[in-house]
Write a protein that holds these residues in place. Structure first.
Motif, PDB file in Angstrom:
ATOM      1  N   THR A 342       0.865  -1.183   0.000  1.00  0.00           N
ATOM      2  CA  THR A 342       0.000   0.000   0.000  1.00  0.00           C
ATOM      3  C   THR A 342       0.897   1.227   0.000  1.00  0.00           C
ATOM      4  N   ILE A 343       0.434   2.252  -0.698  1.00  0.00           N
ATOM      5  CA  ILE A 343       1.195   3.508  -0.724  1.00  0.00           C
ATOM      6  C   ILE A 343       0.265   4.605  -0.236  1.00  0.00           C
ATOM      7  N   SER A 344       0.752   5.373   0.717  1.00  0.00           N
ATOM      8  CA  SER A 344      -0.085   6.446   1.241  1.00  0.00           C
ATOM      9  C   SER A 344       0.787   7.504   1.886  1.00  0.00           C
ATOM     10  N   GLN A 345       0.539   8.751   1.548  1.00  0.00           N
ATOM     11  CA  GLN A 345       1.261   9.841   2.206  1.00  0.00           C
ATOM     12  C   GLN A 345       0.859   9.884   3.671  1.00  0.00           C
ATOM     13  N   SER A 346      -0.448   9.963   3.915  1.00  0.00           N
ATOM     14  CA  SER A 346      -0.944  10.172   5.280  1.00  0.00           C
ATOM     15  C   SER A 346      -0.949   8.898   6.118  1.00  0.00           C
ATOM     16  N   GLY A 347      -1.118   7.767   5.452  1.00  0.00           N
ATOM     17  CA  GLY A 347      -1.254   6.508   6.189  1.00  0.00           C
ATOM     18  C   GLY A 347      -2.628   6.333   6.800  1.00  0.00           C
ATOM     19  N   GLU A 348      -3.572   7.213   6.439  1.00  0.00           N
ATOM     20  CA  GLU A 348      -4.904   7.148   7.045  1.00  0.00           C
ATOM     21  C   GLU A 348      -6.008   7.023   6.012  1.00  0.00           C
ATOM     22  N   THR A 349      -5.676   6.943   4.737  1.00  0.00           N
ATOM     23  CA  THR A 349      -6.706   6.909   3.698  1.00  0.00           C
ATOM     24  C   THR A 349      -7.578   5.664   3.850  1.00  0.00           C
ATOM     25  N   ALA A 350      -8.875   5.902   4.031  1.00  0.00           N
ATOM     26  CA  ALA A 350      -9.790   4.811   4.404  1.00  0.00           C
ATOM     27  C   ALA A 350      -9.776   3.681   3.377  1.00  0.00           C
ATOM     28  N   ASP A 351      -9.879   4.018   2.080  1.00  0.00           N
ATOM     29  CA  ASP A 351      -9.960   2.964   1.066  1.00  0.00           C
ATOM     30  C   ASP A 351      -8.682   2.115   1.050  1.00  0.00           C
ATOM     31  N   THR A 352      -7.549   2.775   1.190  1.00  0.00           N
ATOM     32  CA  THR A 352      -6.272   2.054   1.145  1.00  0.00           C
ATOM     33  C   THR A 352      -6.145   1.157   2.380  1.00  0.00           C
ATOM     34  N   LEU A 353      -6.553   1.689   3.508  1.00  0.00           N
ATOM     35  CA  LEU A 353      -6.487   0.923   4.758  1.00  0.00           C
ATOM     36  C   LEU A 353      -7.389  -0.317   4.676  1.00  0.00           C
ATOM     37  N   GLU A 354      -8.580  -0.148   4.144  1.00  0.00           N
ATOM     38  CA  GLU A 354      -9.503  -1.288   4.040  1.00  0.00           C
ATOM     39  C   GLU A 354      -8.969  -2.334   3.067  1.00  0.00           C
ATOM     40  N   ALA A 355      -8.376  -1.866   1.965  1.00  0.00           N
ATOM     41  CA  ALA A 355      -7.795  -2.797   0.992  1.00  0.00           C
ATOM     42  C   ALA A 355      -6.704  -3.627   1.668  1.00  0.00           C
ATOM     43  N   LEU A 356      -5.910  -2.959   2.490  1.00  0.00           N
ATOM     44  CA  LEU A 356      -4.835  -3.646   3.215  1.00  0.00           C
ATOM     45  C   LEU A 356      -5.418  -4.718   4.149  1.00  0.00           C
ATOM     46  N   LYS A 357      -6.490  -4.357   4.840  1.00  0.00           N
ATOM     47  CA  LYS A 357      -7.098  -5.328   5.777  1.00  0.00           C
ATOM     48  C   LYS A 357      -7.618  -6.548   5.017  1.00  0.00           C
ATOM     49  N   MET A 358      -8.187  -6.296   3.822  1.00  0.00           N
ATOM     50  CA  MET A 358      -8.674  -7.418   3.000  1.00  0.00           C
ATOM     51  C   MET A 358      -7.524  -8.348   2.626  1.00  0.00           C
ATOM     52  N   ALA A 359      -6.418  -7.737   2.207  1.00  0.00           N
ATOM     53  CA  ALA A 359      -5.268  -8.544   1.783  1.00  0.00           C
ATOM     54  C   ALA A 359      -4.732  -9.351   2.961  1.00  0.00           C
ATOM     55  N   LYS A 360      -4.734  -8.733   4.133  1.00  0.00           N
ATOM     56  CA  LYS A 360      -4.238  -9.453   5.307  1.00  0.00           C
ATOM     57  C   LYS A 360      -5.145 -10.632   5.653  1.00  0.00           C
ATOM     58  N   ARG A 361      -6.446 -10.390   5.512  1.00  0.00           N
ATOM     59  CA  ARG A 361      -7.392 -11.491   5.788  1.00  0.00           C
ATOM     60  C   ARG A 361      -7.155 -12.657   4.835  1.00  0.00           C
ATOM     61  N   ALA A 362      -6.704 -12.326   3.619  1.00  0.00           N
ATOM     62  CA  ALA A 362      -6.438 -13.380   2.629  1.00  0.00           C
ATOM     63  C   ALA A 362      -5.060 -14.007   2.833  1.00  0.00           C
ATOM     64  N   GLY A 363      -4.348 -13.565   3.853  1.00  0.00           N
ATOM     65  CA  GLY A 363      -3.063 -14.177   4.212  1.00  0.00           C
ATOM     66  C   GLY A 363      -1.865 -13.643   3.447  1.00  0.00           C
ATOM     67  N   LEU A 364      -2.009 -12.471   2.829  1.00  0.00           N
ATOM     68  CA  LEU A 364      -0.877 -11.924   2.063  1.00  0.00           C
ATOM     69  C   LEU A 364       0.102 -11.191   2.979  1.00  0.00           C
ATOM     70  N   SER A 376      -2.182   4.578  10.761  1.00  0.00           N
ATOM     71  CA  SER A 376      -2.974   3.332  10.762  1.00  0.00           C
ATOM     72  C   SER A 376      -2.418   2.336   9.750  1.00  0.00           C
ATOM     73  N   ILE A 377      -2.072   2.809   8.552  1.00  0.00           N
ATOM     74  CA  ILE A 377      -1.594   1.884   7.513  1.00  0.00           C
ATOM     75  C   ILE A 377      -0.246   1.267   7.909  1.00  0.00           C
ATOM     76  N   VAL A 378       0.619   2.064   8.491  1.00  0.00           N
ATOM     77  CA  VAL A 378       1.922   1.527   8.936  1.00  0.00           C
ATOM     78  C   VAL A 378       1.711   0.486  10.024  1.00  0.00           C
ATOM     79  N   ARG A 379       0.839   0.798  10.962  1.00  0.00           N
ATOM     80  CA  ARG A 379       0.617  -0.143  12.065  1.00  0.00           C
ATOM     81  C   ARG A 379      -0.009  -1.447  11.582  1.00  0.00           C
ATOM     82  N   GLU A 380      -0.850  -1.326  10.573  1.00  0.00           N
ATOM     83  CA  GLU A 380      -1.564  -2.504  10.056  1.00  0.00           C
ATOM     84  C   GLU A 380      -0.665  -3.388   9.188  1.00  0.00           C
ATOM     85  N   SER A 381       0.426  -2.832   8.642  1.00  0.00           N
ATOM     86  CA  SER A 381       1.266  -3.586   7.697  1.00  0.00           C
ATOM     87  C   SER A 381       2.302  -4.433   8.424  1.00  0.00           C
ATOM     88  N   ASP A 382       2.749  -5.502   7.758  1.00  0.00           N
ATOM     89  CA  ASP A 382       3.817  -6.312   8.351  1.00  0.00           C
ATOM     90  C   ASP A 382       5.089  -5.480   8.480  1.00  0.00           C
TER      91      ASP A 382
END
Ligand code: F6R
Length: 602
Positions: A342-364, A376-382
């Motif tokens: 995921t790429i995000s300046q702010s790390g808070e963009t809702a659509d990007t964050l949700e996409a990341l959560k979907m990918a994580k649920r799929a085990g990526l 949020s995006i940094v914290r959510e990422s591996d």
């Protein structure tokens, strides 16, 4: 990014430091701290998060009488935003604050550790204070220990040091990162920009690179490579917002000009002379990865599109890019051998964050490329790779795009190097080009003036087409987006080869075509696409190193052996072009209508 403040005098130091740090909040930070020496006693405080946390921690403390003090707001680069990593960093009896990056800190740290020195943080800064105390063991004076320390540091820095070995004095040095000294009567202030000292000091001296020295009761002693130096102060400006803009009319303009220096920060410690290093990634990070999928929005999406060319060309890895808001509802097929970026300046963009959560649920496996640590995006990422652009205030993103694209380029080479999909010879060519980028991003007065003059011809018409091929196609998209956002004129980015498949029907003299025509990549191809438009009487503004006879307007860029060098230079041209048109139209450049800096809703 990080902010430094310091004060020598009789006033209450805690309030001065807190107030000064508050004025640096606009630069962004994730932790803060201060140290005060008074009557041979050191008081120090650190807190992560907002300054209010530091205020809470210091609420029962007050300084009285003469003393020396330093403070800092930290934007994490080496190590997470934790209290241990926050400045001031301490040795046994000294404290230091620092902005910039000490390039040789690992070697220095190793040799200090070999002597038994214990490090408590992951930062490069801590090295300075231990090195100083080590030098002090044999030096004749505190100042000599300080100068010997400076002699051993490589990289960019601005630093303040205080020590119980000399409780009357602040030691300072500037080499590549900004710092200034403010004066009012016997009070002496230090800061990394004007704003913290406006309203406190009346005169200012802007330190030059290579200057260092010490400040004690009412007196500043300044030195450079030639020894002791005289200096004269100037009157300090009194307008804080103006000072935050560093003399530029808009934050966006400042951020365009800053790109040259922030790109050096982005590359620091990652792009070495002959190799690429990404400490953020484990050695086997790419072991089972066969493909990359990137999700992002807006400008970040354009940066992702650019990188797809680089990943496939250099890393030889399949790369798909998706707009995050589309990805979320398309029921994508995700396989575990795909790295999800995921790429995000702010790390808070809702659509990007949700996409990341979907990918994580799929085990990526996930990696984020972000400007804000602890978002949020940094914290959510591996894992995350920070872009180190510093806070971006202009709503229209500029330096964030530049640094994201640089990180992705670095990453594509890192994979190429790890998976051996590129030879050392190609790697070297890429590195040579990268090291040239800060220079190619410097804005010349001649270029800016030219774009200012040219802009008056582009205030009307029925639309703009930005066209380019290959990596210059995403740049065309980004150029069009910048223009749309701040001028409110209609603009589209298009792959140059696609024009004849429909959009060319729009061509007439009121259709403005901004043609990105690099000489190092597909020049003849784009030239024929532009000729087709010119034959239909479209107004052509060509951006190219090569003079182009059919151009109505021509902005000449430099020749380069590498398309990415041309890419970044043309990026600056399109940013300034949009800026100058928006200014002529009287628009609010930094806060365009209907837009928000961080889009936290779907
Ligand atoms: C355009 C711009 C936006 C952002 C987009 C995503 O100048 O800034 O298009 O790029 O809203 O934001 P981030 O990168 O914060 O996820």
């Amino acid at each position: 990014m990080c902010g430094i403040v310091g004060y020598v005098g009789f006033k209450e130091k805690k309030e001065i430091l807190l107030d000064s740090l508050q004025e640096l909040e606009y630069r962004g930070y994730d932790s803060a701290g201060m140290a005060v020496i008074q009557d041979d006693t050191i008081h120090h405080f650190k807190a992560i998060g907002k300054l209010s946390n530091l205020k809470d921690k210091t609420k029962d403390y007050q300084s009285q009488g003469f003393g020396i003090s330093i403070g800092h707001t930290r934007w994490a680069t080496h190590g997470k935003p934790t209290e241990l990593n926050a400045h001031p960093h301490l040795g046994d009896y000294s404290y230091v604050v620092h902005n910039g990056i000490i390039e040789n800190y690992q070697a220095l740290k190793k040799s200090l550790q070999a002597k038994g020195v214990k490090f408590v943080s992951q930062t490069d800064t801590e090295t300075i204070v231990h090195l100083f105390e080590d030098e002090h063991k044999t030096a004749d004076s505190v100042f000599e220990a300080f100068t010997q320390t400076l002699d051993k540091l490589k990289g960019a820095y601005a630093t303040l040091l205080i020590s119980k070995a000399d409780t009357q004095t602040i030691y300072f040095a500037k080499h590549g990162s900004p710092m200034l000294v403010g004066f009012e009567g016997d009070d002496i202030y230090f800061a990394s920009s004007d704003t913290p000292i406006i309203g406190k000091a009346t005169a200012v001296y802007y330190l030059e690179d290579g200057e260092y020295g010490y400040a004690s009761k009412g007196k500043l002693h300044l030195f450079d490579a030639h020894g002791k130096k005289d200096f004269s102060t100037q009157v300090l400006c009194t307008d804080k917002v103006l000072a935050q803009k560093d003399g530029y009319r808009f934050f966006m303009e400042k951020e365009i000009y800053e790109q040259s220096t922030v790109m050096s920060d982005t590359m620091m410690g990652r792009v070495l002379d002959h190799s690429i290093v990404l400490d953020e990634l484990d050695a086997d990070f790419f072991q089972d990865i066969k493909a990359i999928k990137i999700c992002a929005c807006g400008t970040s999406y354009h940066s992702a599109l650019t990188s797809a060319y680089l990943f496939e060309r250099l890393s030889k890895i399949r790369c798909d890019i998706e707009i995050a808001s589309e990805f979320r509802y398309k029921e994508p097929l995700l396989t575990p051998d795909t790295l999800f970026i995921t790429i995000s300046q702010s790390g808070e963009t809702a659509d990007t964050l949700e996409a990341l959560k979907m990918a994580k649920r799929a085990g990526l496996k996930s990696l984020s490329i972000c400007n804000v640590d602890n978002s949020s995006i940094v914290r959510e990422s591996d894992t995350a790779i920070l872009t180190r652009a510093g806070i971006e205030k202009g709503v229209a993103s500029t330096k964030a795009f530049a640094t994201q694209t640089m990180v992705l380029w670095i990453l594509s080479l890192y994979i190429g190097q790890t998976k051996k999909t590129i030879t050392q010879e190609i790697l070297q060519k890429e590195i040579d080009a990268m090291l040239h980028i800060p220079k190619s991003l410097q804005v010349s007065d001649v270029l800016h003036e030219k774009l200012h003059r040219l802009s008056k011809r582009y205030l009307h018409g029925h639309g703009f087409f930005f066209i380019g091929r290959d990596i210059f196609y995403p740049l065309a998209l980004e150029g069009a987006l910048k223009l749309k956002e701040i001028s409110y004129l209609h603009a589209e980015g298009y792959p140059a080869g696609e024009m004849k498949h429909g959009p060319i029907a729009l061509a007439d003299s009121e259709l403005f075509t901004i043609a990105l025509m690099p000489k190092s990549m597909h020049y003849e191809k784009i030239k024929s696409n532009v000729e087709e438009l010119s034959a239909r009487d479209a107004t052509i503004c060509a951006i190219s190193p090569e003079p182009f006879a059919l151009a109505d307007d021509f902005i000449q860029t430099k020749y380069s052996f590498h398309p990415m060098v041309e890419f970044f230079e043309m990026m600056v041209v399109t940013q300034l072009f949009a800026l100058e048109i928006a200014v002529r139209l009287g628009n609010d450049v930094d806060m365009p209508r209907n837009l928000a800096k961080s889009v936290t809703v779907e």
